[in-house]
Design an enzyme around this catalytic site. Structure first.
Site, PDB file in Angstrom:
ATOM      1  N   LYS A 135      -6.796   9.967  68.230  1.00 54.91           N
ATOM      2  CA  LYS A 135      -6.782   8.669  67.547  1.00 54.91           C
ATOM      3  C   LYS A 135      -7.722   7.617  68.164  1.00 54.91           C
ATOM      4  CE  LYS A 135      -2.277   9.107  65.286  1.00 54.91           C
ATOM      5  NZ  LYS A 135      -2.573   9.113  63.878  1.00 54.91           N
ATOM      6  N   PHE A 184       6.390  14.078  65.587  1.00 53.78           N
ATOM      7  CA  PHE A 184       5.234  14.485  64.786  1.00 53.78           C
ATOM      8  C   PHE A 184       4.140  14.938  65.741  1.00 53.78           C
ATOM      9  CE2 PHE A 184       1.322  14.205  62.410  1.00 53.78           C
ATOM     10  CZ  PHE A 184       1.680  14.736  61.191  1.00 53.78           C
ATOM     11  N   ASP A 229       2.770  14.066  74.405  1.00 52.61           N
ATOM     12  CA  ASP A 229       1.865  13.817  73.279  1.00 52.61           C
ATOM     13  C   ASP A 229       1.650  12.307  73.153  1.00 52.61           C
ATOM     14  OD1 ASP A 229       0.782  13.242  70.798  1.00 52.61           O
ATOM     15  OD2 ASP A 229       1.942  14.739  69.707  1.00 52.61           O
TER      16      ASP A 229
END
Ligand SMILES: Cc1ncc(COP(=O)(O)O)c(C=O)c1O
Length: 393
Positions: free
Chosen positions: A250, A136, A221
């Site tokens: 995040k 993702f 990532d």
């Protein structure tokens, strides 16, 4: 407003993309959230790995308030001190240069664009990014194309050209996929959304070797697993490698939106004035919050706690698994933990919620825990007691 009033108002006016749980939170403190009706919940979800220091961390709150009092925005036409200081702190940690955006997708979008620019300048016009199935990487069209999950692609075709998907944790497949147009491999050190999938311990190191042999950039990532969640600041440090580009978001802002792309100086040099940008990138309030997050990580033993408390949770959950007919595996590193259940995760997540414990279901049958990195032993035990009841009843 009550829970019900807030939920109904939302449904009346917000585009219906999230399928939210019908609870409205109004306050948070440490590992706990309080809903609009005053009910208290133990939060092992952290708003999808964002509030890694728990809610209302005093250092983060102070930094936000002080910066908001002084200055909230000037754009990238000018400089601010928090932006400069945060770029220095992150750049020095990684050993490179920093681009700030506002989200994970934007950080990855910057990484993809930088790889293309680098390929254009230094690699004979190569442009193709190889990413992995089950990954993702975000919801913009480029990051969506890099995302290896069909359910997110459906209805958005045609996707972007210049991407190729290969199985995760499969070096031979990655190497086979490399062609004359390939410029970079993009990978999560642990697939989060894809179900807390932990690859073989030498996967990243060997992927680094593959990239080196073929003169490809390695983009890691770390939007979900970076900033201490795995027990090291960068998850790639477990593999003893250094990627060419790493992306963060995040947890970086302690709850304030910010994303960052960090690149080796010689790669970052392919971005020149005017080649990329975003109005809010490096916003001083977001950067002040991120600086306070980094201070807390360094001064409050948070990353060591993520490693030891995460291992404690994994050990205890593995013990629960032995007496549970509902669990088939427990996996994870530090504070990203997946309980693989037989059947759907949703009934387990709902049963935990009914006991005022917030956990998350992903990839169908994975109960995902993303606890605050500074979770106390008492709060870990409180969560385990609920999980034990739900998973063994
Ligand atoms: C590994 C990873 N990359 C990228 C993203 C996208 O981040 P954002 O939702 O902030 O755009 C996510 C979000 O869950 C993620 O887990």
């Amino acid at each position: 407003m009550t829970n019900a009033e807030i939920v109904n108002l939302t449904h009346d006016h917000l585009v219906n993309v999230y399928g939210c749980t019908p609870i409205a939170f109004s306050r948070g403190q440490g590992s706990y959230l309080y809903d609009a009706d005053g009910q208290r919940y133990l939060d092992l979800f952290c708003g999808l790995a964002v509030t890694s220091l728990g809610h209302a961390h005093p250092g983060v709150i102070r930094a936000i308030k002080e910066q908001a009092d002084k200055l909230t925005h000037v754009s990238n036409v000018f400089h601010t001190e928090p932006t400069a200081r945060l770029a220095q702190r992150l750049g020095e940690r990684f050993g490179g240069k920093v681009f700030f955006g506002n989200s994970g997708a934007e950080a990855n979008e910057a990484a993809i664009k930088l790889a293309r620019r680098w390929g254009h300048e230094h690699a004979g016009g190569r442009f193709e990014v190889i990413s992995t199935l089950g990954s993702f990487h975000g919801r913009t069209l480029a990051t969506l194309t890099a995302t290896g999950q069909e359910k997110y692609h459906n209805g958005f075709f045609p996707l972007m050209p210049g991407f190729k998907l290969v199985p995760f944790n499969d070096l031979a497949a990655a190497e086979r996929a490399i062609g004359g147009d390939s410029v970079a491999v993009m990978v999560e050190p642990i697939q989060g959304e894809g179900g807390v999938v932990v690859p073989a311990t030498d996967y990243l190191r060997r992927l680094r070797d593959v990239c080196d042999r073929h003169n490809l950039l390695l983009i890691v990532d770390e939007i979900q697993v970076g900033i201490g969640r795995t027990g090291k600041f960068f998850a790639y440090q477990h593999a003893g490698i250094r990627p060419d580009i790493v992306t963060l978001a995040k947890a970086l802002g302690g709850g304030i939106p910010i994303g960052a792309m960090l690149a080796k100086p010689e790669v970052a040099a392919s971005f020149t004035p005017g080649s990329h940008g975003t109005t809010f990138g490096g916003n001083p309030v977001a950067c002040a919050a991120a600086l306070a997050v980094l201070d807390a990580l360094e001064k409050e033993n948070v990353i060591a706690n993520a490693a030891s408390m995460g291992q404690y949770l994994i050990d205890q959950l593995s013990a629960i698994a032995k007496s549970s007919e509902k669990i088939s595996d427990v996996r994870g590193v530090g504070m990203i933990i997946g309980i693989v259940v037989k059947g759907e995760a949703k009934p387990i997540v709902d049963a935990c919620l009914a006991e005022k414990l917030i956990v998350n279901g992903t990839a169908g049958n994975i109960v995902r825990l993303l606890p605050p990195l500074n979770l106390s032993r008492a709060d870990a035990d409180a969560a385990l007691a609920i999980l034990r009841r739900v998973l063994t009843s």
